[in-house]
Design a protein around this motif. Structure first.
Motif, PDB file in Angstrom:
ATOM      1  N   ILE A  75       0.846  -1.214   0.000  1.00 23.74           N
ATOM      2  CA  ILE A  75       0.000   0.000   0.000  1.00 23.74           C
ATOM      3  C   ILE A  75       0.879   1.261   0.000  1.00 23.74           C
ATOM      4  O   ILE A  75       0.660   2.199  -0.780  1.00 23.74           O
ATOM      5  N   GLU A  76       1.926   1.252   0.833  1.00 23.08           N
ATOM      6  CA  GLU A  76       2.831   2.418   0.880  1.00 23.08           C
ATOM      7  C   GLU A  76       3.510   2.631  -0.471  1.00 23.08           C
ATOM      8  O   GLU A  76       3.671   3.765  -0.937  1.00 23.08           O
ATOM      9  N   GLN A  77       3.880   1.506  -1.086  1.00 23.23           N
ATOM     10  CA  GLN A  77       4.558   1.589  -2.392  1.00 23.23           C
ATOM     11  C   GLN A  77       3.619   2.178  -3.461  1.00 23.23           C
ATOM     12  O   GLN A  77       4.033   3.019  -4.261  1.00 23.23           O
ATOM     13  N   GLN A  78       2.365   1.743  -3.447  1.00 25.90           N
ATOM     14  CA  GLN A  78       1.400   2.277  -4.428  1.00 25.90           C
ATOM     15  C   GLN A  78       1.214   3.783  -4.233  1.00 25.90           C
ATOM     16  O   GLN A  78       1.152   4.538  -5.196  1.00 25.90           O
ATOM     17  N   ARG A  79       1.169   4.224  -2.978  1.00 20.32           N
ATOM     18  CA  ARG A  79       1.003   5.665  -2.695  1.00 20.32           C
ATOM     19  C   ARG A  79       2.195   6.451  -3.248  1.00 20.32           C
ATOM     20  O   ARG A  79       2.032   7.536  -3.787  1.00 20.32           O
ATOM     21  N   ARG A  80       3.394   5.873  -3.128  1.00 17.44           N
ATOM     22  CA  ARG A  80       4.591   6.580  -3.628  1.00 17.44           C
ATOM     23  C   ARG A  80       4.622   6.589  -5.158  1.00 17.44           C
ATOM     24  O   ARG A  80       5.031   7.566  -5.769  1.00 17.44           O
ATOM     25  N   CYS A  81       4.224   5.466  -5.769  1.00 19.05           N
ATOM     26  CA  CYS A  81       4.407   5.318  -7.227  1.00 19.05           C
ATOM     27  C   CYS A  81       3.207   5.782  -8.046  1.00 19.05           C
ATOM     28  O   CYS A  81       3.337   6.023  -9.252  1.00 19.05           O
ATOM     29  N   GLN A  82       2.012   5.877  -7.409  1.00 18.82           N
ATOM     30  CA  GLN A  82       0.808   6.389  -8.096  1.00 18.82           C
ATOM     31  C   GLN A  82       0.480   5.612  -9.382  1.00 18.82           C
ATOM     32  O   GLN A  82       0.171   6.217 -10.419  1.00 18.82           O
ATOM     33  N   VAL A  83       0.556   4.305  -9.318  1.00 15.48           N
ATOM     34  CA  VAL A  83       0.176   3.447 -10.457  1.00 15.48           C
ATOM     35  C   VAL A  83      -1.281   3.029 -10.282  1.00 15.48           C
ATOM     36  O   VAL A  83      -1.844   3.168  -9.194  1.00 15.48           O
ATOM     37  N   ASN A  84      -1.889   2.504 -11.367  1.00 13.36           N
ATOM     38  CA  ASN A  84      -3.292   2.086 -11.227  1.00 13.36           C
ATOM     39  C   ASN A  84      -3.463   0.565 -11.103  1.00 13.36           C
ATOM     40  O   ASN A  84      -4.579   0.078 -10.946  1.00 13.36           O
ATOM     41  N   THR A  85      -2.348  -0.173 -11.166  1.00 13.64           N
ATOM     42  CA  THR A  85      -2.427  -1.636 -11.077  1.00 13.64           C
ATOM     43  C   THR A  85      -1.219  -2.154 -10.300  1.00 13.64           C
ATOM     44  O   THR A  85      -0.103  -1.676 -10.516  1.00 13.64           O
ATOM     45  N   ILE A  86      -1.480  -3.118  -9.427  1.00 13.68           N
ATOM     46  CA  ILE A  86      -0.381  -3.732  -8.673  1.00 13.68           C
ATOM     47  C   ILE A  86      -0.219  -5.163  -9.146  1.00 13.68           C
ATOM     48  O   ILE A  86      -1.176  -5.952  -9.130  1.00 13.68           O
ATOM     49  N   GLN A  87       0.979  -5.496  -9.575  1.00 15.13           N
ATOM     50  CA  GLN A  87       1.283  -6.880  -9.978  1.00 15.13           C
ATOM     51  C   GLN A  87       2.113  -7.529  -8.875  1.00 15.13           C
ATOM     52  O   GLN A  87       3.271  -7.152  -8.651  1.00 15.13           O
ATOM     53  N   ILE A  88       1.513  -8.488  -8.184  1.00 16.49           N
ATOM     54  CA  ILE A  88       2.175  -9.134  -7.046  1.00 16.49           C
ATOM     55  C   ILE A  88       2.962 -10.338  -7.586  1.00 16.49           C
ATOM     56  O   ILE A  88       2.378 -11.319  -8.041  1.00 16.49           O
ATOM     57  N   CYS A  89       4.295 -10.224  -7.537  1.00 20.03           N
ATOM     58  CA  CYS A  89       5.144 -11.234  -8.192  1.00 20.03           C
ATOM     59  C   CYS A  89       5.459 -12.415  -7.284  1.00 20.03           C
ATOM     60  O   CYS A  89       5.983 -13.429  -7.744  1.00 20.03           O
ATOM     61  N   ASP A  90       5.233 -12.252  -5.973  1.00 15.64           N
ATOM     62  CA  ASP A  90       5.452 -13.348  -5.016  1.00 15.64           C
ATOM     63  C   ASP A  90       4.105 -13.592  -4.341  1.00 15.64           C
ATOM     64  O   ASP A  90       3.104 -13.005  -4.746  1.00 15.64           O
ATOM     65  N   TYR A  91       4.042 -14.396  -3.293  1.00 17.06           N
ATOM     66  CA  TYR A  91       2.746 -14.575  -2.619  1.00 17.06           C
ATOM     67  C   TYR A  91       2.688 -13.716  -1.349  1.00 17.06           C
ATOM     68  O   TYR A  91       3.728 -13.359  -0.791  1.00 17.06           O
ATOM     69  N   LEU A  92       1.458 -13.366  -0.933  1.00 12.90           N
ATOM     70  CA  LEU A  92       1.290 -12.544   0.260  1.00 12.90           C
ATOM     71  C   LEU A  92       1.567 -13.376   1.507  1.00 12.90           C
ATOM     72  O   LEU A  92       1.078 -14.490   1.628  1.00 12.90           O
ATOM     73  N   THR A  93       2.370 -12.825   2.419  1.00 10.83           N
ATOM     74  CA  THR A  93       2.627 -13.541   3.679  1.00 10.83           C
ATOM     75  C   THR A  93       1.984 -12.826   4.865  1.00 10.83           C
ATOM     76  O   THR A  93       1.701 -13.437   5.877  1.00 10.83           O
ATOM     77  N   LEU A  94       1.787 -11.519   4.733  1.00  7.88           N
ATOM     78  CA  LEU A  94       1.191 -10.736   5.836  1.00  7.88           C
ATOM     79  C   LEU A  94       0.035  -9.919   5.289  1.00  7.88           C
ATOM     80  O   LEU A  94       0.243  -9.001   4.505  1.00  7.88           O
ATOM     81  N   GLY A  95      -1.195 -10.276   5.688  1.00  7.75           N
ATOM     82  CA  GLY A  95      -2.356  -9.551   5.204  1.00  7.75           C
ATOM     83  C   GLY A  95      -3.024 -10.267   4.046  1.00  7.75           C
ATOM     84  O   GLY A  95      -2.532 -11.294   3.566  1.00  7.75           O
ATOM     85  N   LYS A  96      -4.165  -9.698   3.632  1.00  8.56           N
ATOM     86  CA  LYS A  96      -5.003 -10.363   2.625  1.00  8.56           C
ATOM     87  C   LYS A  96      -5.277  -9.425   1.445  1.00  8.56           C
ATOM     88  O   LYS A  96      -5.127  -8.214   1.555  1.00  8.56           O
ATOM     89  N   TYR A  97      -5.731 -10.034   0.340  1.00  8.29           N
ATOM     90  CA  TYR A  97      -6.078  -9.232  -0.836  1.00  8.29           C
ATOM     91  C   TYR A  97      -7.157  -8.203  -0.478  1.00  8.29           C
ATOM     92  O   TYR A  97      -7.131  -7.080  -0.960  1.00  8.29           O
ATOM     93  N   GLN A  98      -8.108  -8.607   0.384  1.00  6.93           N
ATOM     94  CA  GLN A  98      -9.191  -7.685   0.755  1.00  6.93           C
ATOM     95  C   GLN A  98      -8.636  -6.447   1.460  1.00  6.93           C
ATOM     96  O   GLN A  98      -9.158  -5.339   1.293  1.00  6.93           O
ATOM     97  N   ASP A  99      -7.539  -6.616   2.227  1.00  8.07           N
ATOM     98  CA  ASP A  99      -6.916  -5.448   2.882  1.00  8.07           C
ATOM     99  C   ASP A  99      -6.412  -4.470   1.813  1.00  8.07           C
ATOM    100  O   ASP A  99      -6.511  -3.248   1.977  1.00  8.07           O
ATOM    101  N   LEU A 100      -5.847  -5.025   0.746  1.00  6.22           N
ATOM    102  CA  LEU A 100      -5.357  -4.174  -0.350  1.00  6.22           C
ATOM    103  C   LEU A 100      -6.532  -3.440  -0.997  1.00  6.22           C
ATOM    104  O   LEU A 100      -6.470  -2.248  -1.276  1.00  6.22           O
ATOM    105  N   ARG A 101      -7.606  -4.164  -1.232  1.00  8.67           N
ATOM    106  CA  ARG A 101      -8.799  -3.543  -1.865  1.00  8.67           C
ATOM    107  C   ARG A 101      -9.354  -2.426  -0.984  1.00  8.67           C
ATOM    108  O   ARG A 101      -9.704  -1.349  -1.475  1.00  8.67           O
ATOM    109  N   ASP A 102      -9.446  -2.692   0.320  1.00  5.58           N
ATOM    110  CA  ASP A 102     -10.016  -1.693   1.233  1.00  5.58           C
ATOM    111  C   ASP A 102      -9.166  -0.425   1.257  1.00  5.58           C
ATOM    112  O   ASP A 102      -9.687   0.691   1.289  1.00  5.58           O
ATOM    113  N   ALA A 103      -7.845  -0.609   1.225  1.00  4.71           N
ATOM    114  CA  ALA A 103      -6.943   0.547   1.328  1.00  4.71           C
ATOM    115  C   ALA A 103      -6.741   1.265  -0.010  1.00  4.71           C
ATOM    116  O   ALA A 103      -6.356   2.429  -0.029  1.00  4.71           O
TER     117      ALA A 103
END
Ligand SMILES: O=C(O)c1ccccc1N[C@@H]1O[C@H](COP(=O)(O)O)[C@@H](O)[C@H]1O
Length: 233
Positions: A75-103
């Motif tokens: 989330i912090e990275q998206q705020r810095r980079c101001q992109v419209n799509t996040i491509q997750i190249c590894d798997y999530l270990t802390l938190g859920k996809y829904q957390d990303l959607r909410d934020a």
């Protein structure tokens, strides 16, 4: 997902504003911007990602490639980079996809599946309802130094086809594509989108000739027999 006869094209490893403009002129519907990775040739700074992202016109997506595995950092990275799509190249270990959607409402989530064998089918099917698209690549996250993309290698497209048929979200095909194999890739996998880095580069720079050949090849190979017939009549 049904097969796509005219796939979108995502040009990746964009490393300057000039490269972004060139890719867009040739018809890219998305640009790939690679942030810090354990390995690979396409990495650029977050400052440059933000600069490139700022000049991309509406209608062209900006994909931030991230190796981060916790939602807070993403989330912090998206705020810095101001992109419209996040491509997750590894798997999530802390938190859920829904957390990303909410934020990050309105920011699309794309999960990379590295196609290593039949086990990748289960992985893709399980994650697909949680994301907006799946991207199939040829990395290996189990190596001592993880390979999360940019390998220039093709994987087993029979598995990619199976995944495309089973999931209900768009599928991008990546990994070793070039103007010589893209027709076969479209025919065999019929993905929603094609994703390319190494195949349109020379000495790590976007090569206009290779870019032009790649788009021409897609254009010709995506004409169906009926369309060619109609065009002639
Ligand atoms: O290229 C990189 O440095 C890279 C590093 C880590 C993750 C992804 C990376 N690149 C992406 O990998 C795919 C496929 O690349 P290729 O066509 O096989 O070279 C593409 O999306 C690149 O942007």
């Amino acid at each position: 997902m049904k097969q796509t006869t005219k796939p979108r094209v995502k040009i990746c490893c964009i490393s300057s504003i000039e490269e972004a403009k060139m890719a867009i002129i040739y018809g890219a519907s998305a640009l790939g911007l690679v942030s810090a990775m354990p390995s690979g040739i396409g990495v650029i700074s977050e400052e440059l990602i933000a600069e490139i992202s700022a000049i991309v016109p509406p209608g062209v997506c900006t994909f931030l490639f991230t190796s981060k595995q916790d939602v807070k950092s993403i989330i912090e990275q998206q705020r810095r980079c101001q992109v419209n799509t996040i491509q997750i190249c590894d798997y999530l270990t802390l938190g859920k996809y829904q957390d990303l959607r909410d934020a990050m409402p309105g920011i699309a989530l794309v999960q990379v599946i590295h196609v290593t064998g039949e086990e990748s089918v289960k992985e893709a099917v399980e994650v697909s309802p949680l994301v907006d698209a799946i991207l199939l690549d040829s990395g290996n996250k189990y190596l001592p130094i993880k390979q999360l993309g940019g390998t220039g290698k093709v994987h087993n497209w029979d598995i990619s086809k199976k995944i495309r048929e089973l999931v209900d979200v768009p599928v991008y095909l990546a990994g070793g594509l070039n103007s010589e194999n893209v027709t076969a890739a479209i025919k065999q996998v019929s993905p929603f989108g094609l994703d390319i880095c190494t195949g349109v580069r020379t000495n790590n720079k976007l090569d206009e000739m290779k870019l032009s050949q790649f788009f021409s090849q897609i254009y010709y190979s995506s004409f169906g027999v009926d369309e060619v017939q109609n065009f002639r009549e």
